[in-house]
Scaffold this motif. Sequence first.
Motif, PDB file in Angstrom:
ATOM      1  N   SER A  84      11.175  10.127   2.451  1.00  0.00           N
ATOM      2  CA  SER A  84      11.131   9.509   1.134  1.00  0.00           C
ATOM      3  C   SER A  84      10.369   8.184   1.195  1.00  0.00           C
ATOM      4  O   SER A  84      10.565   7.398   2.110  1.00  0.00           O
ATOM      5  N   GLY A  85       9.461   7.976   0.256  1.00  0.00           N
ATOM      6  CA  GLY A  85       8.728   6.723   0.197  1.00  0.00           C
ATOM      7  C   GLY A  85       7.456   6.699   1.023  1.00  0.00           C
ATOM      8  O   GLY A  85       6.783   5.671   1.108  1.00  0.00           O
ATOM      9  N   ALA A 129       0.232  18.332   6.114  1.00  0.00           N
ATOM     10  CA  ALA A 129      -0.198  16.950   6.335  1.00  0.00           C
ATOM     11  C   ALA A 129       1.071  16.108   6.422  1.00  0.00           C
ATOM     12  O   ALA A 129       1.870  16.088   5.479  1.00  0.00           O
ATOM     13  N   ILE A 130       1.278  15.443   7.550  1.00  0.00           N
ATOM     14  CA  ILE A 130       2.490  14.640   7.721  1.00  0.00           C
ATOM     15  C   ILE A 130       2.218  13.207   7.301  1.00  0.00           C
ATOM     16  O   ILE A 130       1.279  12.568   7.802  1.00  0.00           O
ATOM     17  N   PHE A 131       3.022  12.733   6.341  1.00  0.00           N
ATOM     18  CA  PHE A 131       2.862  11.392   5.786  1.00  0.00           C
ATOM     19  C   PHE A 131       3.847  10.423   6.427  1.00  0.00           C
ATOM     20  O   PHE A 131       5.014  10.756   6.647  1.00  0.00           O
ATOM     21  N   SER A 132       3.353   9.211   6.683  1.00  0.00           N
ATOM     22  CA  SER A 132       4.230   8.123   7.093  1.00  0.00           C
ATOM     23  C   SER A 132       3.624   6.816   6.610  1.00  0.00           C
ATOM     24  O   SER A 132       2.441   6.560   6.860  1.00  0.00           O
ATOM     25  N   HIS A 133       4.401   6.018   5.903  1.00  0.00           N
ATOM     26  CA  HIS A 133       3.937   4.715   5.413  1.00  0.00           C
ATOM     27  C   HIS A 133       2.559   4.792   4.754  1.00  0.00           C
ATOM     28  O   HIS A 133       1.673   3.993   5.059  1.00  0.00           O
ATOM     29  N   ALA A 186       0.843  -1.202   0.000  1.00  0.00           N
ATOM     30  CA  ALA A 186       0.000   0.000   0.000  1.00  0.00           C
ATOM     31  C   ALA A 186       0.875   1.247   0.000  1.00  0.00           C
ATOM     32  O   ALA A 186       1.402   1.639   1.031  1.00  0.00           O
ATOM     33  N   ALA A 187       1.050   1.857  -1.178  1.00  0.00           N
ATOM     34  CA  ALA A 187       1.832   3.101  -1.268  1.00  0.00           C
ATOM     35  C   ALA A 187       1.036   4.248  -0.657  1.00  0.00           C
ATOM     36  O   ALA A 187       1.602   5.150  -0.042  1.00  0.00           O
ATOM     37  N   VAL A 188      -0.290   4.215  -0.856  1.00  0.00           N
ATOM     38  CA  VAL A 188      -1.194   5.172  -0.219  1.00  0.00           C
ATOM     39  C   VAL A 188      -2.262   4.337   0.478  1.00  0.00           C
ATOM     40  O   VAL A 188      -2.895   3.480  -0.139  1.00  0.00           O
ATOM     41  N   ASP A 189      -2.393   4.557   1.788  1.00  0.00           N
ATOM     42  CA  ASP A 189      -3.143   3.636   2.624  1.00  0.00           C
ATOM     43  C   ASP A 189      -4.362   4.333   3.255  1.00  0.00           C
ATOM     44  O   ASP A 189      -4.275   4.875   4.344  1.00  0.00           O
ATOM     45  N   ASN A 190      -5.446   4.382   2.496  1.00  0.00           N
ATOM     46  CA  ASN A 190      -6.721   4.852   3.036  1.00  0.00           C
ATOM     47  C   ASN A 190      -6.658   6.300   3.548  1.00  0.00           C
ATOM     48  O   ASN A 190      -7.014   6.577   4.689  1.00  0.00           O
ATOM     49  N   LYS A 215      13.925   9.312  14.682  1.00  0.00           N
ATOM     50  CA  LYS A 215      13.712  10.191  13.536  1.00  0.00           C
ATOM     51  C   LYS A 215      13.980   9.507  12.202  1.00  0.00           C
ATOM     52  O   LYS A 215      13.261   9.694  11.251  1.00  0.00           O
ATOM     53  N   ALA A 216      15.034   8.719  12.169  1.00  0.00           N
ATOM     54  CA  ALA A 216      15.450   8.125  10.891  1.00  0.00           C
ATOM     55  C   ALA A 216      14.584   6.941  10.497  1.00  0.00           C
ATOM     56  O   ALA A 216      14.590   6.514   9.353  1.00  0.00           O
ATOM     57  N   ALA A 217      13.787   6.421  11.434  1.00  0.00           N
ATOM     58  CA  ALA A 217      13.075   5.179  11.167  1.00  0.00           C
ATOM     59  C   ALA A 217      12.035   5.323  10.047  1.00  0.00           C
ATOM     60  O   ALA A 217      11.749   4.369   9.352  1.00  0.00           O
ATOM     61  N   GLY A 218      11.517   6.544   9.881  1.00  0.00           N
ATOM     62  CA  GLY A 218      10.510   6.759   8.836  1.00  0.00           C
ATOM     63  C   GLY A 218      11.088   6.688   7.440  1.00  0.00           C
ATOM     64  O   GLY A 218      10.391   6.363   6.491  1.00  0.00           O
ATOM     65  N   ALA A 219      12.377   6.958   7.303  1.00  0.00           N
ATOM     66  CA  ALA A 219      12.995   6.995   5.977  1.00  0.00           C
ATOM     67  C   ALA A 219      13.255   5.589   5.464  1.00  0.00           C
ATOM     68  O   ALA A 219      13.478   4.668   6.231  1.00  0.00           O
ATOM     69  N   HIS A 220      13.208   5.438   4.165  1.00  0.00           N
ATOM     70  CA  HIS A 220      13.496   4.136   3.567  1.00  0.00           C
ATOM     71  C   HIS A 220      14.959   4.067   3.160  1.00  0.00           C
ATOM     72  O   HIS A 220      15.509   5.063   2.753  1.00  0.00           O
TER      73      HIS A 220
END
Length: 384
Positions: free
Chosen positions: A51-52, A218-222, A30-34, A379-384
Amino acid sequence: MSAVIKDPAQQDHKTLVSLRNLNKHYGDFAAVDNISLDIQNGEFLTFLGSSGSGKSTTLSMLAGFETPSSGEILVNGQSLVNVPSHKRDIGMVFQRYSLFPHLSVRDNIAFPLAIRKLPKAERERQVDAMLKLVQLNEFAHRRPSQLSGGQQQRVAIARALVYEPRILLMDEPLGALDKKLREDLQDELRQLHRRLGITIVYVTHDQEEAMRLSQRIAIFSHGKIVGLGTGFDLYQNPPNAFVASFLGNSNFLKLKAKGNAVGLFEAQPLSIRLTSGLQVDQDLLLMVRPEKAQALSIDQAIRDPAAAGWNEVPATVVEVLFLGESQTCSVVTQGGTAMTVKALSAAGMPLKTGDPVRVRWAAADACVYTQWTESDLNKAAGAH
Ligand code: ADP
Ligand code: MG
């Protein structure tokens, strides 16, 4: 451009775009999840995330370059999903300028009007207005290769705006430029938005850029939106530990609840913001911004006892850094929790490595979270 000046005070702040349960799957990923989101008419909204995290995919569905796996995109209540991208009344600017190298600045800007078969006189008039708007009149006859990166990006912006779209989408448009130029163009974009009153949806992974430009972020994560609000609100009162750690710097302390306003930290009772429904011994996470905390020498702390509503914990200085305008002091508490305190240099922090200190903060300045994961705090965990 005709009648480009609009009074922002007269904008109706009603919803222009609605994303409803929007999904984009690639296989079972799911690149964009609901995602559900309302974008107000005339607002400058930024998608911020590492990123990602799904920012570009969401923007591409809005532009019509990608088809949602499911969900709806509404503009003024009308579904856009089956409207081809060139009929969406949406302008788009990318990180790579994608100008036509063989055309002059003037012809690049005129291109969208030419394919829409506007009469020549009308075309000239609108291109002149756009050249003026992005301050490139003197460069009208140059080729893109004869322009700086910042000038090329202004041509791309003019080309996206020339047919007066209601919505302008920008995907990391300043990402390829150096810092000074980026800041100049950020100022220009903010002014442009104010003058035109159009709706801008902007993508960046740079939090300072998001803060400088946007009315809301809007803050995006996964593939999900995990925070939505003004930069001020998201920074001062992050809705969760991920947003707290992603935006700015934060200290995280692990506590056990001992009541709705008391927590136990390393065997020491602390005041916390009143948080209803806490269970005794429930795990809590406390978040304090470095600039909301203070580090005092023992002498100072004795001379100037903590005021009511403030907490104080003993710690040892690990490192003091002078950063010009500000100074930071890293400490470690007796139980081994690392914290950072930040103060304006003018205020002075006469401390050195190894000094015993008291770290203080007001209970009202610390956020309390009852749910989080360890990766939220990194902090870094969100990055791919
Ligand atoms: P962002 O713009 O936030 O960096 P994207 O929206 O470009 O992120 O991508 C979100 C996720 O979807 C990433 O993990 C990316 O690898 C994946 N993705 C994007 N496009 C495709 C595609 N065409 N096929 C497979 N995966 C894709
Ligand atoms: Mg992207």
